[in-house]
Design a protein around this motif. Structure first.
Motif, short mmCIF file in Angstrom:
data_model
loop_
_atom_site.label_atom_id
_atom_site.label_comp_id
_atom_site.label_asym_id
_atom_site.label_seq_id
_atom_site.Cartn_x
_atom_site.Cartn_y
_atom_site.Cartn_z
N GLU A 1 16.24 6.17 14.76
CA GLU A 1 15.17 7.16 14.95
C GLU A 1 14.71 7.71 13.60
O GLU A 1 13.52 7.93 13.38
CB GLU A 1 15.64 8.30 15.86
N TYR A 2 15.67 7.92 12.70
CA TYR A 2 15.34 8.40 11.35
C TYR A 2 14.41 7.39 10.67
O TYR A 2 13.40 7.77 10.05
CB TYR A 2 16.63 8.59 10.55
N ALA A 3 14.73 6.12 10.80
CA ALA A 3 13.90 5.08 10.19
C ALA A 3 12.51 5.08 10.82
O ALA A 3 11.49 4.95 10.12
CB ALA A 3 14.57 3.72 10.36
N LYS A 4 12.46 5.25 12.15
CA LYS A 4 11.15 5.28 12.83
C LYS A 4 10.31 6.45 12.33
O LYS A 4 9.14 6.30 12.00
CB LYS A 4 11.35 5.41 14.35
N ASP A 5 10.95 7.63 12.25
CA ASP A 5 10.22 8.84 11.84
C ASP A 5 9.72 8.73 10.40
O ASP A 5 8.73 9.34 10.04
CB ASP A 5 11.12 10.07 11.96
N ASN A 6 10.45 7.98 9.57
CA ASN A 6 10.13 7.94 8.15
C ASN A 6 9.52 6.62 7.71
O ASN A 6 9.44 6.34 6.51
CB ASN A 6 11.39 8.22 7.34
N LYS A 7 9.08 5.83 8.69
CA LYS A 7 8.56 4.50 8.37
C LYS A 7 7.49 4.54 7.28
O LYS A 7 7.52 3.78 6.32
CB LYS A 7 7.99 3.86 9.63
N GLU A 8 6.53 5.46 7.41
CA GLU A 8 5.42 5.51 6.44
C GLU A 8 5.95 5.84 5.04
O GLU A 8 5.51 5.25 4.06
CB GLU A 8 4.38 6.55 6.88
N VAL A 9 6.88 6.79 4.98
CA VAL A 9 7.46 7.16 3.67
C VAL A 9 8.23 5.98 3.09
O VAL A 9 8.10 5.66 1.90
CB VAL A 9 8.40 8.38 3.84
N PHE A 10 9.05 5.34 3.95
CA PHE A 10 9.84 4.20 3.49
C PHE A 10 8.96 3.13 2.88
O PHE A 10 9.30 2.52 1.88
CB PHE A 10 10.60 3.57 4.68
N MET A 11 7.81 2.88 3.53
CA MET A 11 7.00 1.73 3.15
C MET A 11 5.77 2.12 2.33
O MET A 11 4.88 1.30 2.13
CB MET A 11 6.54 1.00 4.42
N GLU A 12 5.73 3.35 1.83
CA GLU A 12 4.49 3.79 1.17
C GLU A 12 4.19 2.94 -0.06
O GLU A 12 3.04 2.76 -0.42
CB GLU A 12 4.56 5.28 0.80
N ASN A 13 5.22 2.42 -0.71
CA ASN A 13 4.97 1.62 -1.92
C ASN A 13 4.90 0.13 -1.63
O ASN A 13 4.80 -0.67 -2.54
CB ASN A 13 6.08 1.87 -2.95
N GLN A 14 4.99 -0.23 -0.35
CA GLN A 14 4.91 -1.66 0.00
C GLN A 14 3.44 -2.02 0.12
O GLN A 14 2.74 -1.51 0.97
CB GLN A 14 5.63 -1.92 1.33
N PRO A 15 2.94 -2.88 -0.78
CA PRO A 15 1.53 -3.26 -0.69
C PRO A 15 1.31 -4.11 0.55
O PRO A 15 2.16 -4.93 0.89
CB PRO A 15 1.31 -4.08 -1.96
N VAL A 16 0.17 -3.90 1.20
CA VAL A 16 -0.08 -4.61 2.44
C VAL A 16 -0.88 -5.88 2.20
O VAL A 16 -0.75 -6.85 2.90
CB VAL A 16 -0.82 -3.70 3.45
N ASN A 17 -1.73 -5.90 1.16
CA ASN A 17 -2.60 -7.06 1.01
C ASN A 17 -1.78 -8.30 0.72
O ASN A 17 -0.72 -8.25 0.12
CB ASN A 17 -3.67 -6.82 -0.07
N THR A 18 -2.29 -9.43 1.17
CA THR A 18 -1.51 -10.66 1.17
C THR A 18 -1.19 -11.14 -0.24
O THR A 18 -0.17 -11.74 -0.46
CB THR A 18 -2.29 -11.77 1.91
N VAL A 19 -2.05 -10.84 -1.20
CA VAL A 19 -1.83 -11.35 -2.55
C VAL A 19 -0.48 -10.88 -3.07
O VAL A 19 0.30 -11.66 -3.58
CB VAL A 19 -2.95 -10.87 -3.51
#
Length: 168
Positions: free
Chosen positions: A95-113
């Motif tokens: 649940e902690y991971a679910k609640d913080n997903k955006e924070v966890f992944m904020e530095n993960q670039p989404v674009n395919t390159v």
């Protein structure tokens, strides 16, 4: 074990949850097709919950996530683990991971390159070069077309000049 029963009842019908074994569980944080989704695996050693569960992000599902981001997620989860030692905490961690997903992944670039360049560092160099080659071919085709256009025009000019010369 009480916690196992609880997890089974809580996550019954939840497609994100997978019981790999009675002491090992996977949970997908994020919807299918979400570029920022990730999988957390929690395994219980014999002395759990007096000792920390083993949390892993080694699942193939996570192979586009940079190792730095995986490490930062694991670090944050371990803080939660330490705060909850001695209590059943698998649900809390998911649940902690679910609640913080955006924070966890904020530095993960989404674009395919960037996910392509990430996969280079992880050790699949076969994939990106072929993509780069395709791009080069596409460029060269357009370049060729431009060149062809230019030479056509140039090709017509001399013919015109020849005529002028002949007329002279």
């Amino acid at each position: 074990q009480m916690e196992l029963e609880a997890l089974r009842s809580i996550y019954e019908g939840d497609l994100c949850f997978r019981e790999l074994s009675p002491v090992s569980f996977q949970y997908r944080i994020g919807e299918t097709g979400d570029p920022k989704a990730f999988l957390i695996e929690v395994s219980w050693p014999e002395t759990y919950p007096q000792t920390a569960p083993v949390i892993s992000m080694d699942a193939f599902f996570n192979n586009t996530i940079s190792s730095a981001i995986k490490q930062s997620i694991l670090d944050k989860l371990m803080v939660e683990v330490e705060a909850n030692l001695g209590t059943a905490m698998t649900y809390t961690l998911f649940e902690y991971a679910k609640d913080n997903k955006e924070v966890f992944m904020e530095n993960q670039p989404v674009n395919t390159v960037t996910s392509v360049s990430n996969s280079i560092s992880i050790g699949t160099p076969d994939v990106p070069p072929s993509k780069k080659k395709e791009k080069k071919e596409q460029l060269s085709k357009t370049q060729k077309r431009k060149l062809a256009d230019k030479t056509d025009n140039k090709g017509e000019l001399p013919r015109g000049w020849n005529w002028v010369d002949v007329i002279k």
